[in-house]
Design a protein around this motif. Structure first.
Motif, short mmCIF file in Angstrom:
data_model
loop_
_atom_site.label_atom_id
_atom_site.label_comp_id
_atom_site.label_asym_id
_atom_site.label_seq_id
_atom_site.Cartn_x
_atom_site.Cartn_y
_atom_site.Cartn_z
N GLY A 85 4.73 9.32 6.75
CA GLY A 85 3.70 9.96 5.95
C GLY A 85 2.88 10.96 6.75
N ARG A 145 -1.20 1.04 2.48
CA ARG A 145 -0.45 1.03 1.23
C ARG A 145 -1.18 1.74 0.10
NH1 ARG A 145 1.66 -5.19 1.37
NH2 ARG A 145 3.25 -4.89 2.98
N SER A 146 -2.48 1.75 0.15
CA SER A 146 -3.28 2.41 -0.89
C SER A 146 -3.45 3.88 -0.54
CB SER A 146 -4.65 1.73 -1.03
OG SER A 146 -5.29 1.68 0.23
N GLU A 147 -3.90 4.67 -1.50
CA GLU A 147 -4.12 6.10 -1.24
C GLU A 147 -5.18 6.31 -0.18
OE1 GLU A 147 -2.24 8.67 -2.32
OE2 GLU A 147 -1.01 7.04 -3.12
N ARG A 148 -6.13 5.37 -0.07
CA ARG A 148 -7.21 5.47 0.91
C ARG A 148 -7.62 4.06 1.33
NH1 ARG A 148 -13.14 7.60 -0.71
NH2 ARG A 148 -13.22 5.58 -1.67
N GLY A 151 -9.26 -0.50 -0.55
CA GLY A 151 -7.87 -0.22 -0.23
C GLY A 151 -7.12 -1.42 0.29
N THR A 176 -6.02 7.81 5.11
CA THR A 176 -5.19 7.93 3.92
C THR A 176 -3.84 7.26 4.15
OG1 THR A 176 -4.38 10.10 4.60
CG2 THR A 176 -6.34 10.05 3.18
N LYS A 177 -3.08 7.16 3.09
CA LYS A 177 -1.80 6.45 3.06
C LYS A 177 -0.85 6.95 4.15
CE LYS A 177 1.48 4.88 -0.38
NZ LYS A 177 1.75 4.88 -1.82
N PRO A 227 -0.88 10.60 7.34
CA PRO A 227 -2.22 10.04 7.21
C PRO A 227 -3.28 10.91 7.88
CG PRO A 227 -0.97 8.79 8.82
CD PRO A 227 -0.02 9.79 8.20
#
Length: 144
Positions: free
Chosen positions: A25, A103-106, A70, A51-52, A27
């Protein structure tokens, strides 16, 4: 006193200068310190947000942290994995390497970090701690 609660007043976050080793990702992370010392003294406390994504961190301090918002899975060097959500806490020792899987968006957490070596990052003598928290009129600030 400062209360860290989900849904509390947001603090102004600033990007961190030290970046983790990214595994997956893109992040983005930021932090706001409420207690700090010039040059990186022995105690720091505040709010951290990321962030994710998936990345590795080697802790430069002992840290006690509690998730405000989160979800994150932390995996230690032995492969032990624990998932944390709002209200969950962990402790990591200085020198410990941990894989973070946000795992969460934030993810937002509050933290208390202590450097057991009691030295500034540049090895010089410690300077006095600086309070960076919100100023209040007698109420308890709620950060989240």
């Amino acid at each position: 006193m400062i209360a860290y609660k989900p849904g509390g007043s947001k603090v102004a976050l600033t990007p961190l200068s030290v970046k983790p080793q990214i595994l997956e990702g893109d992040p983005v992370e930021a932090s706001a310190r409420v207690v700090d010392a010039a040059g990186g003294g022995p105690i720091r406390s505040g709010v951290y947000e990321v962030t994710k994504g998936r990345f590795t961190i080697t802790f430069a301090f002992h840290e006690l942290a509690t998730v405000l918002e989160g979800e994150v899975e932390l995996v230690d060097e032995a492969g032990n994995a624990v998932t944390y959500g709002p209200g969950d806490s962990w402790f990591c020792e200085k020198g410990e390497t941990v894989i973070w899987n946000v795992r969460s968006e934030r993810l937002r957490k509050c933290f208390m970090a202590v450097d057991p070596d009691h030295l500034r990052r540049d090895g010089a003598t410690l300077e006095a701690l600086t309070y960076k928290g919100p100023q209040t009129d007698g109420g308890i600030p709620v950060l989240g």
